[in-house]
Scaffold this motif. Structure first.
Motif, short mmCIF file in Angstrom:
data_model
loop_
_atom_site.label_atom_id
_atom_site.label_comp_id
_atom_site.label_asym_id
_atom_site.label_seq_id
_atom_site.Cartn_x
_atom_site.Cartn_y
_atom_site.Cartn_z
N TRP A 39 14.79 -0.71 67.27
CA TRP A 39 15.16 -1.72 68.27
C TRP A 39 14.95 -1.24 69.70
O TRP A 39 15.38 -1.91 70.64
CB TRP A 39 16.60 -2.15 68.08
N ARG A 40 14.31 -0.08 69.90
CA ARG A 40 14.06 0.40 71.26
C ARG A 40 13.31 -0.68 72.03
O ARG A 40 12.39 -1.30 71.51
CB ARG A 40 13.25 1.69 71.28
N GLY A 41 13.68 -0.87 73.26
CA GLY A 41 13.12 -1.96 74.07
C GLY A 41 14.08 -3.13 74.17
O GLY A 41 13.98 -3.95 75.07
N ASP A 42 15.03 -3.20 73.23
CA ASP A 42 16.09 -4.21 73.27
C ASP A 42 17.39 -3.54 73.72
O ASP A 42 17.59 -2.34 73.52
CB ASP A 42 16.33 -4.83 71.88
N VAL A 43 18.27 -4.32 74.31
CA VAL A 43 19.63 -3.86 74.58
C VAL A 43 20.39 -3.99 73.27
O VAL A 43 20.24 -4.99 72.55
CB VAL A 43 20.28 -4.72 75.69
N VAL A 44 21.18 -2.99 72.92
CA VAL A 44 21.88 -2.97 71.63
C VAL A 44 23.39 -2.89 71.86
O VAL A 44 23.85 -2.07 72.66
CB VAL A 44 21.41 -1.80 70.74
N VAL A 45 24.13 -3.73 71.15
CA VAL A 45 25.59 -3.71 71.18
C VAL A 45 26.06 -3.22 69.81
O VAL A 45 25.76 -3.85 68.78
CB VAL A 45 26.17 -5.10 71.47
N ILE A 46 26.75 -2.10 69.79
CA ILE A 46 27.31 -1.54 68.55
C ILE A 46 28.82 -1.79 68.59
O ILE A 46 29.49 -1.38 69.53
CB ILE A 46 27.05 -0.02 68.45
N ASN A 47 29.33 -2.45 67.55
CA ASN A 47 30.77 -2.72 67.48
C ASN A 47 31.33 -2.09 66.22
O ASN A 47 30.88 -2.38 65.11
CB ASN A 47 31.02 -4.23 67.47
N ALA A 102 20.72 -13.79 71.90
CA ALA A 102 19.70 -13.45 70.89
C ALA A 102 18.28 -13.58 71.42
O ALA A 102 17.41 -12.78 71.06
CB ALA A 102 19.89 -14.31 69.64
N ASP A 103 18.03 -14.56 72.28
CA ASP A 103 16.68 -14.78 72.81
C ASP A 103 16.41 -14.00 74.08
O ASP A 103 15.38 -14.19 74.72
CB ASP A 103 16.46 -16.27 73.07
N GLN A 104 17.35 -13.12 74.47
CA GLN A 104 17.19 -12.37 75.72
C GLN A 104 16.95 -10.87 75.48
O GLN A 104 17.10 -10.06 76.40
CB GLN A 104 18.44 -12.56 76.59
N GLY A 105 16.61 -10.51 74.24
CA GLY A 105 16.35 -9.10 73.96
C GLY A 105 17.60 -8.29 73.73
O GLY A 105 17.65 -7.11 74.09
N VAL A 106 18.62 -8.91 73.14
CA VAL A 106 19.87 -8.21 72.83
C VAL A 106 20.08 -8.25 71.32
O VAL A 106 19.99 -9.31 70.71
CB VAL A 106 21.08 -8.83 73.55
N ARG A 107 20.34 -7.09 70.74
CA ARG A 107 20.61 -6.98 69.30
C ARG A 107 22.04 -6.48 69.12
O ARG A 107 22.49 -5.60 69.85
CB ARG A 107 19.65 -5.99 68.64
#
Length: 195
Positions: free
Chosen positions: A71-79, A103-108
């Protein structure tokens, strides 16, 4: 005399355990400014202080392989969460709605479920409309891989990674919608630094 010694030893053990609990998560990644709000502590990390990319992988609740390196290139939220955790239930609708909105803004988004069996964790996700994957971390390996960035005990914890996979912010306790969206908007506005 034996009772007095037992009381003193017990008090010493409790003091050591409490000290460890209060200082949990105060390692190298916790050097940014922190803001406490109720039962939450929010820490943001300046881009120059973020260090190396976070590695996190494991098996999802339904058996799929999950590796955030893809997922590099996306912002990632780990919960990090558990279905038995009251603050996790409080923040679940916020995480579900925010993951859909971004979801459509490059956030996973990815969850790390601790201590639940997959059936209980899946039922929790279904009841709150969570559609992003969660790692089944009953063995503790995923949490261990995050040890430099998260406290050793306590859920929920949310770690936000920039597009390069580096820790940009951390929330200890239930995340609030305004906090999460503000953190996401800040990190989304940053350019990726890796090629």
């Amino acid at each position: 005399m034996i009772l007095l010694v037992l009381v003193l030893v017990t008090a010493g053990v409790v003091a050591v355990q409490l000290t460890g609990f209060l200082s949990a998560g105060q390692g190298a990644a916790a050097e940014g400014p922190s803001v406490a709000a109720g039962n939450r502590t929010v820490t943001e990390y300046a881009p120059e202080d973020r260090g190396e990319p976070v590695t996190l992988s494991g098996t999802g609740l339904t058996g799929e392989a999950i590796d955030i390196a893809a997922w590099r290139g996306d912002v990632v939220v780990i919960n990090v969460w558990g279905s038995w955790c009251a603050p996790c239930r409080e923040e679940a609708p916020i995480l579900a709605a925010t993951s859909a909105a971004y979801a459509d803004q490059g956030v996973r988004f990815v969850g790390v479920n601790v201590r639940d069996n997959p059936a209980a964790a899946i039922a929790f996700e279904e009841s709150y409309g969570i559609i992003y994957p969660s790692i089944d971390d009953r063995n503790g390996k995923a949490l261990l891989s995050l040890a430099d960035h998260l406290p050793g005990a306590g859920v929920p914890v949310t770690l936000l990674l920039d597009r390069d996979g580096r820790p940009a912010a951390r929330v200890l306790g239930a995340v609030q919608e305004s906090t999460l969206t503000a953190l996401l908007d800040t990190v989304l506005a940053e350019p990726a630094t890796s090629s």
